[in-house]
Scaffold this motif. Sequence first.
Motif, PDB file in Angstrom:
ATOM      1  N   PRO A  32      -0.280  -1.891  12.037  1.00  0.00           N
ATOM      2  CA  PRO A  32      -0.192  -0.435  11.956  1.00  0.00           C
ATOM      3  C   PRO A  32      -0.457   0.134  10.573  1.00  0.00           C
ATOM      4  O   PRO A  32      -0.789   1.318  10.444  1.00  0.00           O
ATOM      5  N   ASP A  33      -0.332  -0.677   9.530  1.00  0.00           N
ATOM      6  CA  ASP A  33      -0.510  -0.181   8.169  1.00  0.00           C
ATOM      7  C   ASP A  33      -1.885  -0.512   7.590  1.00  0.00           C
ATOM      8  O   ASP A  33      -2.132  -0.319   6.397  1.00  0.00           O
ATOM      9  N   MET A  34      -2.774  -1.020   8.433  1.00  0.00           N
ATOM     10  CA  MET A  34      -4.100  -1.401   7.943  1.00  0.00           C
ATOM     11  C   MET A  34      -4.856  -0.187   7.413  1.00  0.00           C
ATOM     12  O   MET A  34      -4.908   0.863   8.052  1.00  0.00           O
ATOM     13  N   LEU A  35      -5.457  -0.350   6.247  1.00  0.00           N
ATOM     14  CA  LEU A  35      -6.299   0.684   5.657  1.00  0.00           C
ATOM     15  C   LEU A  35      -7.752   0.366   5.959  1.00  0.00           C
ATOM     16  O   LEU A  35      -8.180  -0.784   5.900  1.00  0.00           O
ATOM     17  N   ARG A  36      -8.508   1.398   6.269  1.00  0.00           N
ATOM     18  CA  ARG A  36      -9.902   1.211   6.675  1.00  0.00           C
ATOM     19  C   ARG A  36     -10.863   1.796   5.635  1.00  0.00           C
ATOM     20  O   ARG A  36     -10.547   2.801   4.985  1.00  0.00           O
ATOM     21  N   PRO A  37     -12.064   1.218   5.519  1.00  0.00           N
ATOM     22  CA  PRO A  37     -13.097   1.861   4.700  1.00  0.00           C
ATOM     23  C   PRO A  37     -13.466   3.220   5.295  1.00  0.00           C
ATOM     24  O   PRO A  37     -13.330   3.452   6.502  1.00  0.00           O
ATOM     25  N   ALA A  38     -13.928   4.116   4.440  1.00  0.00           N
ATOM     26  CA  ALA A  38     -14.427   5.418   4.872  1.00  0.00           C
ATOM     27  C   ALA A  38     -15.900   5.516   4.499  1.00  0.00           C
ATOM     28  O   ALA A  38     -16.253   5.467   3.319  1.00  0.00           O
ATOM     29  N   ILE A  39     -16.756   5.630   5.519  1.00  0.00           N
ATOM     30  CA  ILE A  39     -18.199   5.737   5.303  1.00  0.00           C
ATOM     31  C   ILE A  39     -18.597   7.194   5.511  1.00  0.00           C
ATOM     32  O   ILE A  39     -18.360   7.767   6.583  1.00  0.00           O
ATOM     33  N   ILE A  40     -19.210   7.791   4.493  1.00  0.00           N
ATOM     34  CA  ILE A  40     -19.668   9.183   4.589  1.00  0.00           C
ATOM     35  C   ILE A  40     -21.163   9.164   4.896  1.00  0.00           C
ATOM     36  O   ILE A  40     -21.986   8.834   4.041  1.00  0.00           O
ATOM     37  N   VAL A  41     -21.512   9.497   6.124  1.00  0.00           N
ATOM     38  CA  VAL A  41     -22.906   9.454   6.571  1.00  0.00           C
ATOM     39  C   VAL A  41     -23.612  10.740   6.150  1.00  0.00           C
ATOM     40  O   VAL A  41     -23.133  11.850   6.433  1.00  0.00           O
ATOM     41  N   GLU A  54     -29.930  10.467  12.272  1.00  0.00           N
ATOM     42  CA  GLU A  54     -29.306   9.719  11.194  1.00  0.00           C
ATOM     43  C   GLU A  54     -27.882  10.221  10.928  1.00  0.00           C
ATOM     44  O   GLU A  54     -27.378  10.090   9.825  1.00  0.00           O
ATOM     45  N   SER A  55     -27.253  10.765  11.965  1.00  0.00           N
ATOM     46  CA  SER A  55     -25.899  11.291  11.786  1.00  0.00           C
ATOM     47  C   SER A  55     -24.916  10.576  12.702  1.00  0.00           C
ATOM     48  O   SER A  55     -24.437   9.483  12.374  1.00  0.00           O
ATOM     49  N   GLU A  56     -24.603  11.139  13.863  1.00  0.00           N
ATOM     50  CA  GLU A  56     -23.579  10.539  14.712  1.00  0.00           C
ATOM     51  C   GLU A  56     -23.921   9.119  15.174  1.00  0.00           C
ATOM     52  O   GLU A  56     -23.015   8.265  15.230  1.00  0.00           O
ATOM     53  N   PRO A  57     -25.183   8.799  15.519  1.00  0.00           N
ATOM     54  CA  PRO A  57     -25.461   7.404  15.896  1.00  0.00           C
ATOM     55  C   PRO A  57     -25.087   6.404  14.803  1.00  0.00           C
ATOM     56  O   PRO A  57     -24.644   5.288  15.100  1.00  0.00           O
ATOM     57  N   ILE A  58     -25.241   6.808  13.560  1.00  0.00           N
ATOM     58  CA  ILE A  58     -24.874   5.930  12.446  1.00  0.00           C
ATOM     59  C   ILE A  58     -23.356   5.843  12.328  1.00  0.00           C
ATOM     60  O   ILE A  58     -22.782   4.764  12.131  1.00  0.00           O
ATOM     61  N   ALA A  59     -22.700   7.000  12.454  1.00  0.00           N
ATOM     62  CA  ALA A  59     -21.234   7.010  12.385  1.00  0.00           C
ATOM     63  C   ALA A  59     -20.632   6.083  13.435  1.00  0.00           C
ATOM     64  O   ALA A  59     -19.681   5.338  13.155  1.00  0.00           O
ATOM     65  N   LEU A  60     -21.174   6.110  14.640  1.00  0.00           N
ATOM     66  CA  LEU A  60     -20.643   5.266  15.711  1.00  0.00           C
ATOM     67  C   LEU A  60     -20.796   3.788  15.378  1.00  0.00           C
ATOM     68  O   LEU A  60     -19.916   2.972  15.712  1.00  0.00           O
ATOM     69  N   GLN A  61     -21.883   3.422  14.723  1.00  0.00           N
ATOM     70  CA  GLN A  61     -22.074   2.026  14.335  1.00  0.00           C
ATOM     71  C   GLN A  61     -21.005   1.579  13.346  1.00  0.00           C
ATOM     72  O   GLN A  61     -20.442   0.476  13.472  1.00  0.00           O
ATOM     73  N   PHE A  62     -20.709   2.409  12.371  1.00  0.00           N
ATOM     74  CA  PHE A  62     -19.697   2.028  11.393  1.00  0.00           C
ATOM     75  C   PHE A  62     -18.302   2.038  12.005  1.00  0.00           C
ATOM     76  O   PHE A  62     -17.448   1.209  11.635  1.00  0.00           O
TER      77      PHE A  62
END
Length: 271
Positions: A32-41, A54-62
Amino acid sequence: MRIEKRQIVVPGQLTGPVCLTGYLLDSISVNPDMLRPAIIVLPGGGYSRRSDRESEPIALQFMSMGCHAFVLNYSVDPNRFPTSLRELAEAVAIIRQHAAEWKVDTNKIIPCGFSAAGHLACSLGVFWDRDFVWEAIDRTPEEIRPDGLILNYPVITSGEFKHAGSILSLLGENATKEEKEAVSLENFVTEKTPKAFLWHTYTDAAVPLENSLLLASAMRRHGVNFELHVYPAGCHGLSLASEETAGSNESLLEPSCQSWISLAKTWLSNF
């Protein structure tokens, strides 16, 4: 796993606020305390538009990699440099500010830019500690600092191998020689530039491969780690190079380039 999609207002510089769309993954019971990377597409479009390929399809991959993903609706033409750069800087600061609430790893806030938006991402990478960026938005350099860069067939230079349309939209038709030189990013790499993952195709006829090579060479000279992949064939603007993002345009379907997203996943896992 539940995904929360939220719209986050980012103060704009000239035309009012822009939108940062966040795709936030829920915590899981076993960690529950896991920290995740944040990717700004950052979708490309020559600084004149933003490509939805090059927006939501990329976000979904990450997101499928276990990252939080954000898509920034940054300002384009007629807004000029450094408007969108300051918006990206503010987006990074907002994510870092909410890191505890959103369970973000503050050492893994990474812009991911395509084409001209690769220039935007890299601009933050080389200018994050310059006062014309952080001071103008009432932040500190550490608040806006990116931890890494993912650059996909990026525009980098305003010199011999420039993408003229991107530089025109970024600076306007009356830009001086000095203003053009000020956005040729290979000349501003320092040891403080974050490490990067880059990929390009040898046959890119719109944004020449030399853009990535110039950046990689500058990073090498300054001791900045990078991973560079050059694919032998493929046109500009491939996105995922898959059927999903190619649609009816067969030139954007390039199976040999589809591996870039899994290579980026490996790069992130070794971050």
